[in-house]
Design an enzyme around this catalytic site. Structure first.
Site, mmCIF file in Angstrom:
data_model
loop_
_atom_site.group_PDB
_atom_site.id
_atom_site.type_symbol
_atom_site.label_atom_id
_atom_site.label_comp_id
_atom_site.label_asym_id
_atom_site.label_seq_id
_atom_site.Cartn_x
_atom_site.Cartn_y
_atom_site.Cartn_z
ATOM 1 N N SER A 1 -3.281 1.101 2.934
ATOM 2 C CA SER A 1 -2.988 1.504 1.552
ATOM 3 C C SER A 1 -4.158 2.320 1.033
ATOM 4 O O SER A 1 -5.257 2.283 1.600
ATOM 5 C CB SER A 1 -2.815 0.243 0.690
ATOM 6 N N TYR B 1 -5.227 -8.424 -2.125
ATOM 7 C CA TYR B 1 -4.603 -7.273 -1.474
ATOM 8 C C TYR B 1 -5.669 -6.301 -0.966
ATOM 9 O O TYR B 1 -5.617 -5.825 0.168
ATOM 10 C CB TYR B 1 -3.677 -6.590 -2.472
#
Length: 286
Positions: free
Chosen positions: A167, A180
């Protein structure tokens, strides 16, 4: 953004999918895809089936896996698809799905895509959520790679790849997503470790994108709106896309196509590195 703001994820069509000629893109080669019940994982499973690979889809969501199968059938794609309900936090389940993939042919490709999100600052972050998130997004990819690597190396030429979903949050940090961000930074290290041990034929790479309109992202938009006390539209326009030069969220199919390319022989020098497709989010600013 139009006045009729809509958070609905786009419908996948066969025309969205990248199809490549490749020596190993056939039914004898197997691709294991985690998170195959929805979003990017589902689109990737469908895209790999479109390229003729045998696909084993792993997910805890049996209904979603059935939806993936229905999509592959509706599109009349050449690659066989085998859904396996899998709890990625259970090592015995991971053992079983890797074994199932190896039983279908030459296990050559693994796409570690399964993910989740929880929005909260570090001081308030529930440790059970931290443990679950990092189990699914960091430990499970490590363990899946551990079990898959011997099968890939046992093929006649040892050619294959393990791809990890990263990401823009594997590049830098923003507020209220600490677990995350920790997982995505960790996946960079795993990707490089796979490449270091792969002897050039077994490659490791990651895929990093900006904001993708998936069911997970819809939930994240709603959670971020609640956390910050702003509208969902403001989250998308100002928080998510405000820094990007390309003012559109990606589609799951666009991300799936990156996995297709990365697995192919066209990406033979993609090893230990990251495919960053973020619309200029990370390396430019206004």
């Amino acid at each position: 953004m139009s006045d009729d703001f809509d958070l609905t994820a786009p419908e996948l069509t066969p025309e969205d999918l990248l199809v490549l000629d490749d020596l190993h893109f056939d039914a004898d080669s197997v691709a294991l895809v985690t998170g195959a019940a929805s979003g990017i994982g589902q689109a990737t499973a469908v895209a790999l089936a479109a390229n003729g690979l045998t696909v084993v889809g792993a997910d805890i969501d049996g209904d979603g896996l059935a939806d993936t199968a229905a999509t592959i059938d509706d599109f009349d794609l050449p690659g066989p698809y085998h859904p396996v309900e899998t709890d990625l936090t259970d090592d015995s389940d991971v053992d079983a799905v890797v074994a199932a993939a190896a039983d279908e042919g030459d296990l050559r490709y693994v796409a570690n895509i399964a993910g989740m999100q929880h929005i909260a600052p570090i001081a308030a972050f529930p440790m059970d959520k931290y443990d679950l998130l990092t189990d699914i997004m960091l430990r499970a990819p490590f363990y899946t790679a551990k079990k898959a690597i011997p099968h890939i190396q046992a093929t006649a030429d040892g050619v294959g790849a393990i791809a990890n979903m990263s990401s823009i949050h594997g590049q830098y940090a923003t507020q209220a997503k600490p677990a995350y961000i920790t997982a995505k930074h960790g996946i960079t290290g795993l990707t490089r470790a796979i490449a270091a041990e792969g002897e050039g034929t077994l490659r490791g790479f990651s895929v990093s994108v900006g904001y993708v309109l998936t069911p997970l992202m819809v939930d994240q938009i709603q959670d971020t709106a609640a956390e910050r006390g702003i509208s969902e539209q403001a989250v998308v326009e100002d928080v998510m896309l405000g820094q990007a030069r390309t003012k559109a969220m990606m589609t799951p199919a666009e991300v799936a196509n990156l996995f297709v390319f990365g697995f192919s022989s066209h990406a033979g020098h993609l090893n230990g590195a990251d495919l960053l497709f973020d619309g200029g989010y990370t390396h430019t600013y206004a």
